[in-house]
Design an enzyme around this catalytic site. Structure first.
Site, short mmCIF file in Angstrom:
data_model
loop_
_atom_site.label_atom_id
_atom_site.label_comp_id
_atom_site.label_asym_id
_atom_site.label_seq_id
_atom_site.Cartn_x
_atom_site.Cartn_y
_atom_site.Cartn_z
N CYS A 1 0.84 -1.20 0.00
CA CYS A 1 0.00 0.00 0.00
C CYS A 1 0.88 1.26 0.00
O CYS A 1 1.45 1.59 -1.03
CB CYS A 1 -0.98 -0.05 1.16
SG CYS A 1 -2.45 0.97 0.86
N HIS B 1 -3.53 -5.10 0.48
CA HIS B 1 -2.89 -5.60 1.70
C HIS B 1 -2.90 -7.12 1.74
O HIS B 1 -3.86 -7.71 2.22
CB HIS B 1 -3.63 -5.06 2.94
CG HIS B 1 -3.41 -3.61 3.18
ND1 HIS B 1 -2.46 -3.12 4.04
CD2 HIS B 1 -4.03 -2.53 2.63
CE1 HIS B 1 -2.50 -1.80 4.03
NE2 HIS B 1 -3.43 -1.41 3.18
N GLU C 1 -1.46 -9.01 3.67
CA GLU C 1 -1.42 -9.52 5.05
C GLU C 1 -2.82 -9.79 5.61
O GLU C 1 -2.98 -10.59 6.52
CB GLU C 1 -0.65 -8.55 5.97
CG GLU C 1 -1.35 -7.25 6.34
CD GLU C 1 -1.18 -6.14 5.29
OE1 GLU C 1 -0.89 -6.46 4.13
OE2 GLU C 1 -1.37 -4.96 5.65
N1 LIG Z 1 -3.07 1.63 3.94
C1 LIG Z 1 -2.15 2.44 3.46
O1 LIG Z 1 -0.96 2.16 3.44
C2 LIG Z 1 -2.64 3.75 2.92
C3 LIG Z 1 -1.65 4.44 2.03
C4 LIG Z 1 -1.96 5.91 1.81
N2 LIG Z 1 -1.87 6.65 3.02
C5 LIG Z 1 -3.33 6.05 1.17
O2 LIG Z 1 -4.26 6.45 1.82
O3 LIG Z 1 -3.49 5.72 0.02
#
Ligand SMILES: NC(=O)CC[C@H](N)C(=O)O
Length: 279
Positions: free
Chosen positions: A72, A199, A201
């Site tokens: 992400c 994600h 995970e």
């Molecule tokens: N879950 C995250 O890593 C979010 C990444 C970034 N802050 C976004 O909002 O896109």
């Protein structure tokens, strides 16, 4: 945070003992601590705290051929670092950290609300279609044409800058159904450099690790080829881009995800039944 140790089954070459160390990205010793790392994972996050250290980590991994997985924000960081170092766009940034940057390679998603933060993230299970059958992530997922993984973000790679980034060597190997939202990025000439907007995970389990974690650990201990060969007997049926007669290109989605049962009982090692319902 104390280092931890894990015993992992790589399917191919038996078990490996992995030693994990958490490095705070704001730690001034960040670069020093990274020197001995066999693999680097930059996880998700919000806000600009530690971003400079995360960029250093991505740069170190890219330049020194150290296996890297960016999750992400970690993927967004990898894109920012690449734009700065390889494209020479010194002020390339995410508008999350610098709303005024002249080179916004990561931008706020158009459909999000800037005024209402609660519940406005792109959340939950979304589908990613692979663009190339021979990219590392497609192979690790077992040759499926798509994967369903969970999301949690407001920003995304700027679709207007992807061709510039691709011309310089970054490859966007996974995209959403529109083809405009980048989901997986790889550096094809690197031993293992993968960034994912989702994600992995969230669906990874101790006995059933995400394909991407398995790949990172395998690459970190020189076992990636063996692991990829393990999956090679699963027919790779990801369709290449099909160029349509009107000049537009698209990829053909197989509704069942080309699922193939592996001997370990997983459907291509991916937690998906191909219709968006997850276990
Ligand atoms: N879950 C995250 O890593 C979010 C990444 C970034 N802050 C976004 O909002 O896109």
């Amino acid at each position: 945070m104390l280092p931890s140790i894990g015993l992992l089954n790589l399917c191919s070459g038996g078990f490996v003992l992995a030693y994990f160390r958490f490095i705070f990205s704001i730690d001034p010793l960040n670069s020093f601590l990274m020197q001995g790392a066999d693999g680097i994972l930059v996880p998700g996050g919000f806000g600009d705290r530690g971003v400079q250290g995360k960029i250093l980590a991505a740069k170190h991994a890219r330049e020194k051929d150290v296996p890297f997985l960016g999750i992400c924000l970690g993927m967004q960081i990898a894109v920012i670092e690449f734009a700065r170092s390889v494209l020479g766009l010194q002020d390339a940034n995410s508008t999350e950290f610098d709303p005024e940057t002249k080179n916004p390679c990561v931008i706020f998603m158009p459909e999000g609300s800037k005024t209402h933060m609660g519940g406005t993230m792109r959340l939950g299970s979304r589908r990613t279609y692979f663009e190339f059958a021979d990219c590392k992530s497609a192979k690790l997922y077992g040759g499926v044409s798509f994967v369903d993984e969970r999301h949690r973000h407001r920003y995304e790679v700027n679709p207007n800058m992807t061709s510039q980034l691709e011309d310089a060597g970054l490859s966007f190997v996974g995209k959403d159904e529109t083809g405009h939202r980048m989901e997986i990025v790889e550096l094809p000439d690197h031993p293992y450099f993968i960034g994912v907007q989702f994600h992995p995970e969230f669906k990874s389990r101790p006995g059933k690790p995400s394909a991407l974690f398995l790949g990172l650990i395998a690459a970190a201990c020189g076992q990636l080829e063996a692991v990829l060969q393990h999956y090679d007997h699963v027919s790779l049926v990801v369709p290449k881009k099909i160029v349509m007669s009107n000049g537009q290109s698209t990829i053909k989605a197989h509704q069942n995800g080309n699922a193939t049962k592996l001997s370990n009982g997983l459907v291509n090692g991916v937690y998906s039944n191909g219709n968006g319902v997850h276990f």
